[in-house]
Scaffold this motif. Structure first.
Motif, PDB file in Angstrom:
ATOM      1  N   ALA A   1     -39.680   7.865  18.673  1.00 44.53           N
ATOM      2  CA  ALA A   1     -40.361   8.144  17.410  1.00 44.53           C
ATOM      3  C   ALA A   1     -41.471   9.163  17.612  1.00 44.53           C
ATOM      4  N   ALA A   2     -42.166   9.075  18.757  1.00 34.82           N
ATOM      5  CA  ALA A   2     -43.231  10.033  19.037  1.00 34.82           C
ATOM      6  C   ALA A   2     -42.670  11.443  19.190  1.00 34.82           C
TER       7      ALA A   2
ATOM      8  N   TRP B   1     -35.378  16.572  17.969  1.00 30.74           N
ATOM      9  CA  TRP B   1     -34.984  15.187  18.147  1.00 30.74           C
ATOM     10  C   TRP B   1     -34.484  14.531  16.861  1.00 30.74           C
ATOM     11  N   SER B   2     -34.583  15.203  15.745  1.00 33.09           N
ATOM     12  CA  SER B   2     -34.174  14.582  14.491  1.00 33.09           C
ATOM     13  C   SER B   2     -33.230  15.436  13.649  1.00 33.09           C
TER      14      SER B   2
ATOM     15  N   THR C   1     -24.839   8.623  11.209  1.00 36.43           N
ATOM     16  CA  THR C   1     -24.984   8.698   9.759  1.00 36.43           C
ATOM     17  C   THR C   1     -26.454   8.873   9.379  1.00 36.43           C
ATOM     18  N   ARG C   2     -26.670   9.262   8.147  1.00 38.55           N
ATOM     19  CA  ARG C   2     -28.034   9.450   7.654  1.00 38.55           C
ATOM     20  C   ARG C   2     -28.823   8.153   7.739  1.00 38.55           C
ATOM     21  N   GLU C   3     -28.188   7.036   7.388  1.00 40.23           N
ATOM     22  CA  GLU C   3     -28.886   5.752   7.431  1.00 40.23           C
ATOM     23  C   GLU C   3     -29.291   5.396   8.864  1.00 40.23           C
ATOM     24  N   GLU C   4     -28.426   5.692   9.830  1.00 39.47           N
ATOM     25  CA  GLU C   4     -28.754   5.416  11.222  1.00 39.47           C
ATOM     26  C   GLU C   4     -29.897   6.294  11.705  1.00 39.47           C
TER      27      GLU C   4
ATOM     28  N   GLN D   1     -36.034   7.075  12.975  1.00 37.92           N
ATOM     29  CA  GLN D   1     -37.213   7.910  12.804  1.00 37.92           C
ATOM     30  C   GLN D   1     -38.363   7.237  12.050  1.00 37.92           C
ATOM     31  N   VAL D   2     -38.123   6.095  11.435  1.00 37.36           N
ATOM     32  CA  VAL D   2     -39.176   5.462  10.648  1.00 37.36           C
ATOM     33  C   VAL D   2     -40.145   4.733  11.557  1.00 37.36           C
TER      34      VAL D   2
END
Length: 900
Positions: A741-742, A750-751, A761-764, A769-770
Motif C-alpha cells: 500500500a505504501a 504498482w497500481s 479485476t478492478r475489485e481485486e 490499494q485501499v
C-alpha cells in the motif's frame, strides 16, 4: 561472585546437562519484548525471556529457567506473599492462565474455557486472580477465586486489558472504545472511574506501593513508546518518565515507592521517579540451540513417464447410483460404482466443487470458464453447459436442496475461503437474482441443507473467538429469511479429512516432454553468485537444464539462438510464502510466471486442493510455477506417525502457532529423517530445536506478546543471535505489513501497470490499494536491514494474496532496497538464499551449468534500479521459454514457445 563468573558457571552446567553434538550453547544478555515480575522481598526477578520464565537476582546476574522450553509463558506476576506466580501460557491455539507454586514448582491451569485468558494479576489478599478473557466475544475483566474456582465478571463495556491490582484492592485497567483509549479505575465498591483518555494506545498500568500513583505506557506514534506517570488527585498530574526508548508494553515492578524496574531496548532497567537517568540490570542466560539440519533432500523433479494422480479434489457421491464425481488436473471426472472412469470436461479451465442434483441427472460446479469462478450446470447425458451465476464475486461450495429446486453457495471477492464470504441461495429453474442470507463469513465451507429444505448449515470462523482457527456451525432458517442465522457452538468442528473415493481411480499424469537445445544471448547476466554482472553472455540450455554459461562466442551456438542482446538475465524468482486456493482459477499460475516467479512455496495448503494445483502445473495441464506444499493448520494427513517409513505427503513441514510441543518434535524428527525443511510461525521455542525457516518477524497483525519484535518493530540480540547461530532463514513479508500500500501511494507502477490490470479485476485491485500503510512498516524495515547486516539469512516471500500474486514479490524487493539492502543482495534473497532455505540449492537459485533452467529476461538494470525487475520480457521455467505477452492472455494453453 561476579556476574561473569555466574554466567560461566551456568553455561558449564547447561553444557554438561543439555548440550549434544548438534547443540550450541549461547550466552543471551538481551531480550525482545520481555515482561518481568519482582518478588515482594525484592530479592528475585522473573523475566519471560524468549517466552520461557527465568529467575535471576534482583540486582542482576545468571538466570535459571523455571519452566520447560517447549511452553510459551508470558506476563509473570508474584502473589503478595511471594509463594506463587501467575502467568499466561499459549498452547492449543489459545492463552490460558496458570499458577506456579514457587517452592515446589507445582503448576496448575486456572482457566479451562475454549477462549483466551491473559494478563493476570493477583488480588490484594492473594486469594484470587484477576485476568482478561474474551468469553462472549468481548474482552472483559474477570476474577477467579483460587480456593473454589468460581469466576466473576467485573466489566461489561469496551475492550478491557491489563488489570493491575493495588494494595487496597482497586483495579486499574485499560479500556478501548473504538479509536479512544481510556485508563480506568475499578474501585472496591462502585462503578468504574475514568482517570485518563487518549487517542493513542495505552498499556500495562502498575501501582506504586502505597497507591495514589500509576505508571503506564502510551504509544504516541509508531516510533515512540513512553512510560508515563499519573498522580491521582482532584486534578490529576501526568508527565512522561522516558523519552526515545523502546519501552516494552508490560507492567513495571517497584523496588520502593521511588524506584521501579521495567524492560526497554532489550534490557532490564531501574529508574527513580525523580531522575532522568536509568541503570541497567545485567542478565545472562545460557541457552542451548540446535543448528538447522543440513543435507536437505527436497525433490522437485517429477519422474519421467506416468505419475499417479494424488490430487483428487473434493469427491462427491451420487445420492442415487453410488457414482463419484471429483476434480483432477483441473477437469471433472465421473467414476461409476464399478470403478469405470469418464472424463466430463477436458479444457484449460479449472472446474471444482461438483455436486449432484438429487436425481443425479446433472452437476452443479464452480468454474472460471467465463473469467472468474461462477457456478455452472452440466447435464450428464448430453453435456449441455449453463452458467448460473454472474458478477465480480467468486462463487464456490454449492449444495443443492433435497427437493432439487435451489442451490446454496458461497460468494467472495477474495482469493480463498479464508476471505469474507456471503451465503447465497439461487433458484435453479428460474432467472431470479440470488438471495443473500448471511455476510461476513470467514473460512466458510461445508454448506449443507437440512432434509426439509427449509434450513442451511455451514461451518465458519467463530466471530466470538480470537483464535483464527476456531470454527463453529452457522445455521440459517429459510422460513425466517435473511439475517436469521445463528451460531451453534455446541457442535464439534468437523475434521478436514479427505473424502474417500470408492475404488480409488488410477489416473496418471506425465511431465511435459523436454525441449531441445537452444541458447540465449544477453548483455548482462546476474547469476546469483557474484555481486556484479557478467557481460555479453551466452546461456546454453539443453532440455530442462543449463548446459553452459560462457562469454559470447567461446562455445559453438546451437541451431536455435534467442538474441536478447541489450537485456539482462536473472535467476527465476522464488516466493517462499504464499497462500493459494482454486478460487483464483487458471490465471493464478500465469500470474506467477508473468512476474518471473518460477517456484512458489504454498503455506497452509488444503491437501487435495494443493496437490491438484501442483500436479496440473507440473504436467503442463495449466501453466504455472514449480509448487511446494506445506500442510495447513488442522491437516496432519501428510505426516506419518513415527516410526513409519512412508514419505510425508507435503514438501515442507510447518510448525504453526499453538501446536502442541510434542507435534513439533514429531515433525522435526520426521523431517530430519526425510531431509525435508521445517518452517515455523514462531521463533521461540522452535529455533531451539533446529528449524530451517521463520515466517514473518512476529505475528501479522502485530500482537503485544510477539517475541520477535517490540511494539516499535525492533528486535534485539536474543532474536538476532539465535537466528545467526541456528542458521535459520527469515521471511519478513514486508509488502504484507503495509508495504505494498505504501508503494502504491508513491508510484503508479504498482497500481496502474498494464500487466497488473490484465491479470486482476478492478475489485481485486481496489482491495489491495485501499487503506493506509501499516504503522510499523518503517521499524520493520530497519529491523530487516539490521538482520541482513548481522549475517542472518533473510529470504523473501510476499504473503500473497495479502498483496498481488507475483507483483507482491517485486514489491518485497523494492522494500528491501529502501531498507538499505544492496540490490545484488536483495536479488540473492529471492533466488540463491531462497533455494538454500528449501534445500534446493543443487537445482535452483543461480544461473550456472547443471542447474535447472529457470531464469527471467528483463529490460533494464536491476542492480542500478531494483524496480527494473518488473520490466519482464520473457521467463524460462524448466527450460521452456515463455514470452511475457503470451502469459497475459486468458486461458492460453499455447503460451509456451516450443524450441526445436
Amino acid at each position: 561472585m561476579t556476574a561473569r563468573a555466574i554466567c560461566c558457571t551456568l553455561l558449564c552446567t547447561l553444557l554438561g546437562v543439555t548440550a549434544s553434538a548438534q547443540e550450541i550453547v549461547a550466552s543471551v544478555s538481551q531480550g525482545t519484548n520481555m515482561a518481568l515480575a519482582l518478588s515482594p522481598d525484592h530479592n528475585t526477578l522473573i523475566v519471560d525471556l524468549m517466552g520461557q520464565l527465568w529467575s535471576l537476582p534482583a540486582e542482576g546476574g545468571g538466570a535459571q529457567p523455571l519452566l520447560p522450553v517447549e511452553e510459551t509463558a508470558r506476563n509473570p506476576r508474584f502473589s503478595p506473599d511471594g509463594s506463587h506466580l501467575v502467568y499466561q501460557q499459549y498452547s492449543r491455539g489459545q492463552w490460558d492462565v496458570w499458577l506456579l507454586e514457587v517452592a515446589t514448582a507445582t503448576r496448575r491451569r486456572l482457566t479451562e474455557q475454549p477462549t483466551n485468558e491473559r494478563e493476570p494479576d493477583f488480588s490484594a489478599d492473594g486469594r484470587a486472580v484477576v485476568f482478561v478473557s474474551d468469553q462472549g466475544g468481548l474482552d472483559a475483566l474477570y476474577r477467579i477465586t483460587l480456593a473454589t474456582g468460581s469466576v466473576t465478571r467485573l466489566t461489561s463495556a469496551g475492550r478491557a486489558s491489563w488489570p493491575s491490582v493495588s494494595e487496597r484492592g482497586e483495579i486499574a485497567y485499560v479500556e478501548q472504545r473504538g479509536a479512544e483509549w481510556v485508563l480506568r479505575l475499578l474501585p472496591f465498591y462502585g462503578p468504574p472511574l475514568t482517570l485518563y483518555t487518549s487517542s493513542h494506545e495505552l498499556r500495562a498500568p502498575s501501582w506504586r506501593p502505597g497507591g495514589g500513583v500509576l505508571v503506564f505506557i502510551e504509544q504516541l506514534d509508531p516510533q515512540r513508546s513512553d512510560l508515563r506517570m499519573i498522580v491521582l488527585s482532584d486534578q490529576p498530574v501526568i508527565r512522561s518518565l522516558t523519552h526515545g526508548e523502546d519501552v516494552f508494553g508490560f507492567r513495571a515492578a517497584w523496588s520502593s515507592p521511588a524506584e521501579f524496574i521495567y524492560t526497554a531496548d532489550g534490557r532490564i532497567w531501574k529508574r527513580t521517579l525523580g531522575n532522568t537517568t536509568r541503570r541497567a540490570v545485567p542478565l545472562f542466560a545460557g541457552v542451548a540451540v540446535d543448528r538447522s539440519p543440513l543435507g536437505l533432500k527436497t525433490s522437485i523433479t517429477p519422474a519421467l513417464g506416468p505419475n499417479t494422480v494424488q490430487g483428487l479434489r473434493a469427491p462427491r457421491v451420487s445420492p442415487s447410483d453410488g457414482s463419484t464425481v471429483f476434480t483432477a488436473l483441473g477437469d471433472l471426472w465421473l467414476q461409476d460404482k464399478d470403478g469405470g472412469l469418464r472424463q466430463l470436461t477436458d479444457d484449460v479451465y479449472l472446474d471444482i466443487d461438483p455436486v449432484f442434483t438429487p436425481d443425479s441427472s446433472r452437476l452443479v460446479f464452480a468454474s472460471d470458464r467465463a473469467g472468474t469462478m461462477d457456478l455452472w450446470s452440466l447435464e450428464l447425458d448430453g453435456g449441455a453447459l449453463e452458467r448460473l451465476t454472474f458478477g465480480p464475486e467468486k462463487s464456490f461450495g454449492p449444495a443443492i436442496a433435497p427437493d432439487g429446486t435451489r442451490v446454496a453457495y458461497l460468494a467472495t471477492k477474495g482469493f480463498g475461503p479464508w476471505a469474507s464470504s456471503e451465503l447465497r441461495v439461487l433458484e435453479l429453474e428460474a432467472t431470479r437474482q440470488p438471495e443473500t442470507l448471511a455476510r461476513g463469513l470467514h473460512d466458510a465451507g461445508e454448506v449443507a441443507w437440512l432434509q426439509t429444505s427449509q434450513g442451511i448449515s455451514l461451518w465458519a470462523r467463530d466471530p466470538a473467538s480470537d483464535d483464527s482457527e476456531r470454527r463453529a456451525r452457522y445455521d440459517v432458517d429459510l422460513r425466517r429469511g435473511a439475517g436469521s442465522g445463528s451460531w451453534n457452538r455446541e457442535q464439534s468442528q468437523p475434521e478436514r479429512e479427505l473424502l474417500p473415493v470408492q475404488n480409488e481411480p488410477m489416473l496418471a499424469w506425465e511431465p511435459p516432454a523436454e525441449g531441445g537445445q537452444y541458447a540465449i544471448q544477453v548483455d548482462r547476466l546476474f547469476d546469483g553468485i557474484g555481486t556484479q554482472y557478467r557481460r555479453h553472455i551466452d546461456i546454453h540450455i539443453d532440455g530442462r537444464r543449463i548446459s553452459a554459461v560462457n562469454a559470447r562466442g567461446l562455445r559453438p551456438l546451437p541451431k536455435t539462438v534467442l538474441d536478447r542482446r541489450g537485456y539482462t538475465a536473472i535467476p527465476g524468482l522464488i516466493d517462499l510464502h504464499a497462500h493459494q486456493s482454486a478460487l483464483a482459477g487458471e490465471r493464478l499460475g500465469r500470474a506467477w510466471l508473468a512476474y518471473g516467479v518460477t517456484t512458489v512455496r504454498e503455506v497452509a495448503s488444503v491437501r487435495d486442493d494443493g496437490l491438484e494445483r501442483k500436479e496440473a502445473w507440473a504436467s503442463g495441464r495449466r501453466l504455472g510455477p514449480r509448487l511446494l506444499l506445506s500442510a495447513r493448520h488442522d491437516d496432519t494427513t501428510g505426516w506419518p506417525a513415527p516410526p513409519s517409513t512412508a514419505q510425508p505427503g507435503y514438501d515442507i513441514a510447518e510448525i504453526y502457532r499453538g501446536q502442541p510441543p510434542q507435534l513439533a518434535r514429531d515433525v522435526l524428527q520426521d523431517a530430519r529423517r526425510f531431509g525435508i525443511p521445517v518452517f515455523s510461525e514462531d521463533l521461540f521455542p522452535a529455533v531451539r530445536f533446529g528449524i530451517n525457516g521463520l515466517e514473518h518477524i512476529g505475528g501479522r497483525p502485530m500482537s503485544p506478546y510477539d517475541l520477535e519484535r517490540s511494539s516499535l518493530s525492533r528486535s534485539y540480540a536474543d532474536v538476532v543471535d539465535m537466528l545467526v547461530l541456528s542458521g535459520t532463514s527469515v521471511t519478513p513479508t514486508l509488502a504484507a505489513f503495509g508495504g505494498y500500500a505504501a508503494l502504491s501511494a508513491l508510484r503508479a507502477t504498482w497500481s496502474e501497470a498494464p500487466a497488473y490490470r490484465r491479470l486482476f479485476t478492478r475489485e481485486e485491485r481496489d482491495a489491495w490499494q485501499v487503506g493506509p500503510p501499516e504503522r510499523d512498516l518503517e521499524g520493520l524495515q530497519s529491523t530487516v536491514a539490521r538482520l541482513v547486516r548481522s549475517g542472518v539469512r533473510v529470504t523473501a516471500g510476499s504473503d500473497a494474496p495479502s498483496v498481488p500474486y507475483g507483483l507482491g514479490l517485486h514489491a518485497e524487493l523494492s522494500l528491501l532496497s529502501r531498507a538499505g539492502v544492496p540490490s545484488d543482495q536483495a536479488l540473492r534473497l529471492v533466488t540463491a538464499e531462497a533455494a538454500l532455505a528449501l534445500g534446493l540449492e543443487r537445482d535452483l537459485g543461480t544461473i550456472e551449468a547443471g542447474k535447472l533452467a529457470d531464469l527471467v529476461i528483463v529490460d533494464g538494470n536491476p542492480l542500478l534500479n531494483i524496480s527494473d525487475t518488473l520490466n519482464i520480457v520473457a521467463v524460462v521455467r524448466d527450460g521452456v521459454w515463455y514470452d511475457r505477452d503470451a502469459l497475459l492472455q486468458p486461458h492460453s494453453p499455447a503460451a509456451a514457445v516450443t524450441v526445436e
